[in-house]
Design an enzyme around this catalytic site. Structure first.
Site, mmCIF file in Angstrom:
data_model
loop_
_atom_site.group_PDB
_atom_site.id
_atom_site.type_symbol
_atom_site.label_atom_id
_atom_site.label_comp_id
_atom_site.label_asym_id
_atom_site.label_seq_id
_atom_site.Cartn_x
_atom_site.Cartn_y
_atom_site.Cartn_z
ATOM 1 N N GLY A 132 0.759 -1.246 0.000
ATOM 2 C CA GLY A 132 0.000 0.000 0.000
ATOM 3 C C GLY A 132 0.791 1.298 0.000
ATOM 4 C CD1 TRP A 170 3.752 3.031 -5.221
ATOM 5 C CD2 TRP A 170 2.616 3.016 -7.153
ATOM 6 N NE1 TRP A 170 4.667 2.956 -6.241
ATOM 7 C CE2 TRP A 170 4.000 2.937 -7.433
ATOM 8 C CE3 TRP A 170 1.716 2.991 -8.206
ATOM 9 C CZ2 TRP A 170 4.489 2.863 -8.744
ATOM 10 C CZ3 TRP A 170 2.201 2.920 -9.515
ATOM 11 C CH2 TRP A 170 3.576 2.865 -9.770
ATOM 12 C CG ASP A 190 -2.566 -6.860 -4.016
ATOM 13 O OD1 ASP A 190 -1.708 -6.149 -4.573
ATOM 14 O OD2 ASP A 190 -2.334 -8.054 -3.688
ATOM 15 C CG ASP A 250 -7.495 -12.451 -10.239
ATOM 16 O OD1 ASP A 250 -7.009 -11.533 -10.941
ATOM 17 O OD2 ASP A 250 -7.273 -13.649 -10.432
ATOM 18 C CG ASP A 291 4.249 -0.923 -8.048
ATOM 19 O OD1 ASP A 291 5.156 -1.137 -8.861
ATOM 20 O OD2 ASP A 291 4.447 -0.843 -6.818
ATOM 21 C CE LYS A 293 6.680 -3.132 -10.729
ATOM 22 N NZ LYS A 293 6.951 -3.349 -9.304
#
Ligand SMILES: C[S@@+](CC[C@H](N)C(=O)[O-])C[C@H]1O[C@@H](n2cnc3c(N)ncnc32)[C@H](O)[C@@H]1O
Length: 199
Positions: free
Chosen positions: A50, A52, A74, A91, A116, A156
């Site tokens: 967490g 970000w 997540d 998911d 990310d 990312k």
């Protein structure tokens, strides 16, 4: 060589972020201003633990945005309680469920998506590379259907096979000038990770 006690790791601990990756988002924000005074609704996919989330909430607060909302997803539970933050153990590849949860939050379109991603690696390079690109491809629908027309994103990605094709695909969708590739200084030099930013 990876050093868990390097400068950014120590900084992360010192300034309360859950992970050093917050410094990468901070560098991206400094350069591209992805979160500005018009940013109200944000999605963070792959958000645990967490850092970000913590960083983005601090920016939304700094901008004094009224009634902002940050929704994080997540596979792991996120242990954070921050104003304007909602997280789901979910998911991200399950499109219908993700849409349903956003609707639950009264969100149809968002201003910013932060991603990310890191696949659970097997150590088999080619397989990990494939899995990484595959996972990111599976989230492409989010940028295309959930982002407002002037919305921004940060993804990312690892510079593995498939990277150039993915960037080319984004450039076709959003235009070459809107898509930037950026490697923050806080990334480890040997790391293959880099960031795609839509401005
Ligand atoms: C690098 S971490 C994210 C770090 C986070 N941005 C932060 O700053 O704390 C990547 C996350 O992706 C999550 N993840 C991997 N596959 C996923 C999936 N299919 N759906 C949701 N989350 C997933 C993992 O559980 C992991 O927590």
């Amino acid at each position: 060589m990876y050093n868990p006690y390097d400068f950014y790791f120590k900084q992360a601990k010192k300034v309360w972020f859950k992970a050093r990756s917050a410094f990468k988002l901070d560098e991206i924000q400094d350069k591209f201003h992805v979160i500005d005074k018009t940013t109200k609704y944000v999605i963070d996919i792959w958000c645990a633990p967490g850092s970000w989330l913590q960083y983005t909430i601090s920016q939304l607060q700094k901008n004094k945005v009224k009634d902002f909302k940050l929704v994080g997803f997540d596979l792991k539970q996120v242990e954070l309680n921050l104003p304007g933050l909602v997280t789901y153990k979910q998911d991200i590849t399950d499109q219908e469920k993700v849409k349903e949860l956003l609707a639950e939050q009264g969100i149809e379109k968002v201003d910013f998506i932060q991603s990310d991603m890191a696949p659970n690696t097997t150590g088999i390079k080619d397989l990990d590379a494939m899995r990484s690109v595959e996972l990111i491809e599976q989230t492409l629908w989010m940028y295309q259907t959930l982002l407002k027309p002037n919305g921004k994103f940060v993804i990312k990605i690892f510079m593995w096979p498939g990277f150039q094709e993915f960037v080319a695909k984004l450039k076709t969708i959003y235009g070459g000038k809107s898509i930037k590739i950026f490697k923050p200084k806080s990334c480890r030099a040997e790391s293959k990770e880099t960031y795609i930013v839509k401005i």
